[in-house]
Motif scaffolding. Structure first.
Motif, short mmCIF file in Angstrom:
data_model
loop_
_atom_site.label_atom_id
_atom_site.label_comp_id
_atom_site.label_asym_id
_atom_site.label_seq_id
_atom_site.Cartn_x
_atom_site.Cartn_y
_atom_site.Cartn_z
N UNK A 145 0.82 -1.21 0.00
CA UNK A 145 0.00 0.00 0.00
C UNK A 145 0.86 1.26 0.00
N UNK A 146 1.93 1.23 0.78
CA UNK A 146 2.82 2.41 0.81
C UNK A 146 3.48 2.64 -0.54
N UNK A 147 3.86 1.56 -1.21
CA UNK A 147 4.43 1.71 -2.55
C UNK A 147 3.40 2.27 -3.52
N UNK A 148 2.16 1.79 -3.43
CA UNK A 148 1.10 2.33 -4.28
C UNK A 148 0.87 3.80 -3.99
N UNK A 149 0.89 4.15 -2.73
CA UNK A 149 0.69 5.54 -2.32
C UNK A 149 1.77 6.43 -2.92
N UNK A 150 3.00 5.97 -2.92
CA UNK A 150 4.09 6.76 -3.51
C UNK A 150 3.88 6.97 -5.01
N UNK A 151 3.22 6.02 -5.65
CA UNK A 151 2.98 6.11 -7.08
C UNK A 151 1.67 6.82 -7.41
N UNK A 152 0.94 7.24 -6.37
CA UNK A 152 -0.31 7.94 -6.59
C UNK A 152 -1.45 7.03 -7.04
N UNK A 153 -1.38 5.73 -6.68
CA UNK A 153 -2.39 4.77 -7.11
C UNK A 153 -3.31 4.38 -5.95
N UNK A 154 -4.62 4.30 -6.19
CA UNK A 154 -5.54 3.84 -5.13
C UNK A 154 -5.36 2.35 -4.87
N UNK A 155 -5.81 1.91 -3.70
CA UNK A 155 -5.63 0.52 -3.31
C UNK A 155 -6.97 -0.17 -3.07
N UNK A 156 -6.92 -1.51 -3.16
CA UNK A 156 -8.02 -2.40 -2.86
C UNK A 156 -7.44 -3.58 -2.09
N UNK A 157 -8.28 -4.46 -1.55
CA UNK A 157 -7.71 -5.58 -0.79
C UNK A 157 -8.66 -6.77 -0.75
N UNK A 158 -8.08 -7.97 -1.02
CA UNK A 158 -8.74 -9.23 -0.68
C UNK A 158 -8.54 -9.41 0.83
N UNK A 159 -9.63 -9.43 1.58
CA UNK A 159 -9.48 -9.43 3.04
C UNK A 159 -10.54 -10.31 3.71
N UNK A 160 -10.14 -10.91 4.82
CA UNK A 160 -11.08 -11.63 5.69
C UNK A 160 -11.87 -12.72 4.97
N UNK A 161 -11.30 -13.36 3.97
CA UNK A 161 -12.01 -14.44 3.28
C UNK A 161 -12.00 -15.72 4.11
N UNK A 175 -7.06 -1.68 5.11
CA UNK A 175 -7.46 -1.05 3.86
C UNK A 175 -8.12 0.30 4.11
N UNK A 176 -8.98 0.35 5.11
CA UNK A 176 -9.67 1.60 5.43
C UNK A 176 -8.68 2.69 5.83
N UNK A 177 -7.66 2.32 6.58
CA UNK A 177 -6.66 3.32 7.00
C UNK A 177 -5.96 3.94 5.80
N UNK A 178 -5.88 3.21 4.71
CA UNK A 178 -5.24 3.74 3.50
C UNK A 178 -6.27 4.27 2.49
N UNK A 179 -7.51 4.47 2.96
CA UNK A 179 -8.54 5.03 2.08
C UNK A 179 -8.84 4.16 0.89
N UNK A 180 -8.81 2.84 1.08
CA UNK A 180 -8.99 1.91 -0.04
C UNK A 180 -10.33 2.11 -0.72
#
Length: 402
Positions: free
Chosen positions: A223-239, A249-254
């Motif tokens: 996520x931090x690498x994506x943030x540096x590149x100006x890209x939004x994030x998503x996440x496969x989570x809690x499956x 994910x929420x902390x990074x504004x996914x």
């Protein structure tokens, strides 16, 4: 070009509700909606063409906001094995699972991947999909991840569909990095993401946060690498377990957190505060014969927008109909038909960062809509499969009738 589309009823999905306009008309100007309202109030002059929709129900074009549509091979043999009692872990130990798709995808030529992906995409398009997301994640090296994303871009150029691309290089650990997960995350952050973003192939960045994939700490580095590149994030989570990836994910504004069977109420509160969309994937839930339901009541209680998607992939959700997912979201997850339709229109658009331009029938939005030969909107979630008569309009141009 201005066009008037009339003799219809519209479920506009404005505000995530049916928001019905009976006896409606839609004026399009170029590729956008210029006006929508009761037919009796429609402008009667100043348009170049008029289209009679024969009393159809019009909805926004459907949006599949989570697919793994580009891949090599298939895993129908593993499906048979699972039905015979072989566990997913045993299949993986034999070199199956995601690893088998990685091998097939790496070996396939770009045109071969395009041909198979095009066939699958047409199934979705003929079912009313006008926008879809395509993830990488079966290449797991720079060359193969790039190959997948180029194919996704080509789908958007060759077919009448809007395609958003997501780099999911942090999907699984490639075999050459066995036992070196942190080293692989270094590769993703330092080489794969910057290179593919530099080629203009990436609209968003995703990862798989799970005990059999990557830890929250490793995902945070992505996520931090994506943030540096100006890209939004998503996440496969809690499956499969609760690692609170959705809160991360929420902390990074996914844009979204997806699957979510094991998320907690605290995760839902965090997602609501961040505006992160919950993407529900009933196809994988069904295929894996899971029993842990996503906490729908908590998502409703805290006002988390819920999207529904096919999760089209070769292993756990070989789903070729987004409309079938509407029914499964209602029957398995207890969504209402109205919630399910919002899940594949307005909320799916939000999960792709397209909420301002797609997902509802409103002036200023893109003129993507479907005219369905049905009696009420709930029919879209009622019928199990089949091909409902429809006319698909994308960018104010009819692209499918069937």
């Amino acid at each position: 070009m201005k066009q008037l589309w009339h003799n219809c009823h519209a479920a506009t999905l404005k505000g995530g509700k049916y928001a019905v306009i009976e006896d409606a008309a839609i004026l399009t100007d170029g590729v956008h909606i210029a006006w929508i309202g009761p037919r009796t109030e429609a402008p009667i002059e100043g348009h170049d063409a008029s289209h009679d929709l024969d009393g159809a129900w019009v909805t926004p074009g459907l949006i599949d906001c989570h697919t793994h549509l580009v891949f090599g091979g298939d895993r129908s043999g593993e499906f048979e094995q699972r039905l015979e009692g072989v566990s997913y872990a045993e299949i993986a130990a034999q070199g199956g699972g995601i690893a088998s798709t990685v091998r097939a995808t790496r070996e396939a030529a770009e045109d071969e991947l395009l041909a198979s992906a095009r066939r699958r995409a047409r199934q979705l398009l003929n079912d009313g999909v006008t926008t879809l997301e395509v993830k990488s994640g079966y290449g797991l090296d720079l060359a193969s991840e790039g190959k997948m994303l180029r194919v996704a871009r080509r789908l958007g150029e060759e077919l009448p569909v809007t395609v958003r691309t997501t780099c999911l290089a942090a999907h699984a650990l490639p075999p050459e990095y066995a036992g070196r997960a942190d080293d692989y995350i270094d590769l993703v952050c330092a080489e794969i993401l910057p290179a593919l973003a530099g080629e203009g192939l990436v609209d968003a960045v995703d990862a798989f946060c799970e005990h059999l994939a990557f830890s929250p700490a490793q995902v945070e580095r992505v996520f931090q690498a994506a943030q540096r590149l100006g890209l939004p994030v998503k996440l496969h989570a809690e499956q499969l377990s609760s690692l609170h990836g959705s809160s991360l994910a929420a902390r990074y504004g996914a844009l979204s957190a997806d699957h979510l069977e094991f998320m907690t109420e605290e995760d839902a509160i965090a997602m609501a505060a961040a505006g992160t969309v919950a993407v529900l994937l009933p196809g994988a839930f069904f295929m894996l014969r899971e029993t842990q339901l996503p906490p729908i009541d908590a998502l409703r209680r805290h006002g988390v927008a819920m999207a529904v998607a096919s999760d089209l992939n070769p292993g756990t959700s070989p789903a070729l109909s987004l409309r079938l997912m509407l029914n499964m979201a209602c029957t398995a997850f207890r969504l209402t038909p109205e919630e399910a339709l919002a899940g594949v229109t307005l909320n799916a658009a939000r999960a792709l960062g397209l909420g301002d331009s797609h997902g509802s029938l409103e002036p200023g939005k893109v003129a993507d809509f479907v005219a369905w030969d049905i009696r009420r909107p709930a029919e879209l979630a009622y019928w199990l499969g089949g091909d409902l008569p429809k006319r698909v309009i994308r960018h104010a141009e009819e692209v499918f009738r069937g």
